[in-house]
Design an enzyme around this catalytic site. Structure first.
Site, PDB file in Angstrom:
ATOM      1  CD  GLU A 100      -1.349  -2.249   2.236  1.00  0.00           C
ATOM      2  OE1 GLU A 100      -0.148  -2.590   2.110  1.00  0.00           O
ATOM      3  OE2 GLU A 100      -2.121  -2.786   3.043  1.00  0.00           O
TER       4      GLU A 100
ATOM      5  CB  CYS B 177      -0.364  -3.535   8.761  1.00  0.00           C
ATOM      6  SG  CYS B 177       0.782  -2.267   8.173  1.00  0.00           S
TER       7      CYS B 177
END
Ligand SMILES: [Zn+2]
Length: 207
Positions: A88, A121
């Protein structure tokens, strides 16, 4: 380094593996559905482990109106030797750089969306918020990543609601089974689990 020598620090260069370009459709390709966009993120995750260039995670930033790809990303933690090089973050860095824009939400007429093969995360959640992304779409879940030993960090159980309250659209579980199949393939091939503070094995999970 001995006393009296000048400080020397490394240059850090972020670039995508060479195979990524060949894995993409031609520039300007219009993605028809969320499934097709997620298909790209998952394909990147699969190719990343097949090429041995990183962990089993892929991501991609799209421009939502034209449904075109702005920036792909893959996990480069091992390749760069940097714990923060999650898919990401790599995709967002590429998006910022391609646009020359540090706030992807600066133009209210244009929405950028991030597709991630696995839910972000704790670190990436922060990065996603700071990026100005307007929409987040996820494949595999926190638990799927934890099931093969990855630590997702400290995340509020209502993070999706909190994202939505900040104006971000969040969609979960898109093509989840396909995304999980890549996580499982990584585990089968004995891929490195590289959590901070020592590996967290599946048996350590308290979920
Ligand atoms: Zn992350």
């Amino acid at each position: 380094m001995s006393l009296g020598e000048p400080w020397v620090f490394p240059e850090i260069r972020l670039s995508l593996p060479e195979w990524v370009g060949a894995a993409l459709p031609p520039p300007g390709h219009r993605y028809a559905t969320d499934g097709e966009k997620m298909g790209l993120a998952i394909a990147l995750s699969r190719l990343n482990i097949e090429h041995g260039t990183g962990g089993p995670f892929g991501a991609a930033v799209f421009e939502a109106t034209s449904n075109t790809l702005l920036a792909p990303g893959v996990n480069l933690v091992q390749q760069l030797g940097w714990s923060g090089a999650h898919a990401e973050m790599v995709a967002l860095a590429m998006a910022h750089k391609r646009l020359g824009q540090l706030d992807l939400g600066a133009d209210r007429q244009v929405v950028y969306e991030l597709f991630s093969s696995t839910e972000p995360c704790a670190m990436c959640m922060g990065g996603i918020l700071w990026s100005g992304i307007g929409r987040l779409v996820c494949g595999a879940t926190d638990r799927d990543a934890q099931a093969i030993g990855f630590d997702e960090g400290i995340k509020a159980s209502d993070w999706v609601e909190q994202f939505r309250r900040r104006g971000m659209d969040v969609k979960q579980g898109v093509c989840r089974e396909e995304a999980v199949s890549v996580l499982n393939a990584y585990q089968r091939q004995g891929g490195l689990i590289y959590n901070g503070g020592g590996a967290v094995r599946p048996s350590d999970c308290t979920c």
